[in-house]
Every structure is written in structure tokens, then in C-alpha cells.
Design an enzyme around this catalytic site. Structure first.
Site, PDB file in Angstrom:
ATOM      1  CG  HIS A 166      -1.975  -0.971   1.246  1.00  0.00           C
ATOM      2  ND1 HIS A 166      -3.115  -0.799   1.987  1.00  0.00           N
ATOM      3  CD2 HIS A 166      -2.122  -2.164   0.607  1.00  0.00           C
ATOM      4  CE1 HIS A 166      -3.922  -1.831   1.810  1.00  0.00           C
ATOM      5  NE2 HIS A 166      -3.328  -2.677   0.974  1.00  0.00           N
ATOM      6  CD  GLU A 188      -2.117   4.289   3.091  1.00  0.00           C
ATOM      7  OE1 GLU A 188      -1.824   3.635   2.053  1.00  0.00           O
ATOM      8  OE2 GLU A 188      -3.233   4.272   3.608  1.00  0.00           O
ATOM      9  CB  CYS A 212      -2.134   1.851   6.077  1.00  0.00           C
ATOM     10  SG  CYS A 212      -1.634   0.992   4.555  1.00  0.00           S
TER      11      CYS A 212
END
Length: 157
Positions: free
Chosen positions: A53, A55, A86
Site C-alpha cells: 500500500h 502508506e 496502514c
């Protein structure tokens, strides 16, 4: 000094990079002392990793720049509300402020489904600023998924 909208625009540019790769268009920027120290976009499909992801990648990159897993003087800007993974990484890396664009009613853990970033039982919490350039961030995602559904329906004809 740049403001939240300035940095969110940089995160949107990262999201557009993801989109060009066929990835869900989510981008993240980490700022320390008004300087971008890390940027990333989703790479789950490209890397075939559930943890890729925006992040998560940005946090890893920022940690290398800072030379520590503690990102206590940083701010994270992300185009979509952080998910459970995250949000956990944000708490564990001690990021004190998170700014996000679009909410995620199906998977958001920074205010929508739950709020892990401000959970009082953790030893660290992050301030949340929601809805910065929300329309633009949301439009990127809506348009991406609309085009994806259209491609799938044409393929099934």
C-alpha cells in the site's frame, strides 16, 4: 511554508502514477520539517504483495531517510483513508499527524469503520485531518473503478 492542500496535490500525483500502472490510484507523501522525505503509490498488483500500500511503502522509505523506525516529527498525506494495516503501521511508526483526502466507508480505520489512529488504549495516537481535496481524491478512485467495471463488462460481451 506549504499547506495541507499543497502536499495532498503531491500525493495525488503519486496516485496518478499508480493508475498508469493499472493499480488502484492511491498516493502517499511523508513530510518532515516542511520537506518531502518520502513518496509512494500503491504497488499491490505490480509487486503481488498485500502490504504494498502507498502508506506502507512511504513509511518504509521515510524510515530509511530518517535512519529510524520512529517518524515522530513527520506528517503523512494520503489520498484515501488508511486501512487497518496502514493505520497500524502509522501507530507503530509514531507518525503524529495524518492528513487524508477521501474517506473509505468499506475499509477505513481512521474514522469510518473504526479509528485506530486515535485509539486511547495504544501508547501512541495520531492527529487526523480528513477531507483535504476530498472530491479530487475520490474522483480518481471512482473513475478508476468505473473504467475497470466497463472493461470487465466489455470483456464479458
Amino acid at each position: 511554508m506549504a499547506n495541507d492542500e499543497y502536499y495532498m496535490k503531491l500525493a495525488i500525483e503519486e496516485a496518478k502514477k499508480a493508475q498508469k500502472l493499472g493499480e488502484v490510484p492511491i498516493g502517499a507523501i511523508i513530510v518532515k520539517n516542511n520537506e518531502v522525505i518520502a513518496s509512494a503509490h500503491n504497488l499491490r498488483e505490480t509487486a503481488q504483495l498485500p502490504t504494498a500500500h502507498a502508506e506502507h511503502i512511504a513509511i518504509e522509505r521515510a524510515s530509511k531517510v530518517v535512519g529510524s523506525w520512529r517518524l515522530e516529527e513527520c506528517k503523512l498525506y494520503v489520498t484515501l483513508e488508511p486501512c487497518v494495516m496502514c493505520a497500524g503501521a502509522i501507530v507503530m511508526s509514531r507518525i503524529p499527524k495524518v492528513v487524508y483526502g477521501a474517506t473509505d466507508p468499506k475499509g477505513g480505520c481512521s474514522g469510518s469503520l473504526m479509528n485506530l489512529l486515535e485509539e486511547s488504549q495504544f501508547n501512541h495516537r495520531a492527529e487526523i485531518v480528513k477531507g483535504v481535496l476530498e472530491q479530487e481524491c475520490g474522483d480518481l478512485l471512482r473513475n478508476f473503478f468505473r473504467e475497470l467495471r466497463l472493461k470487465k463488462s466489455k470483456a464479458n460481451m
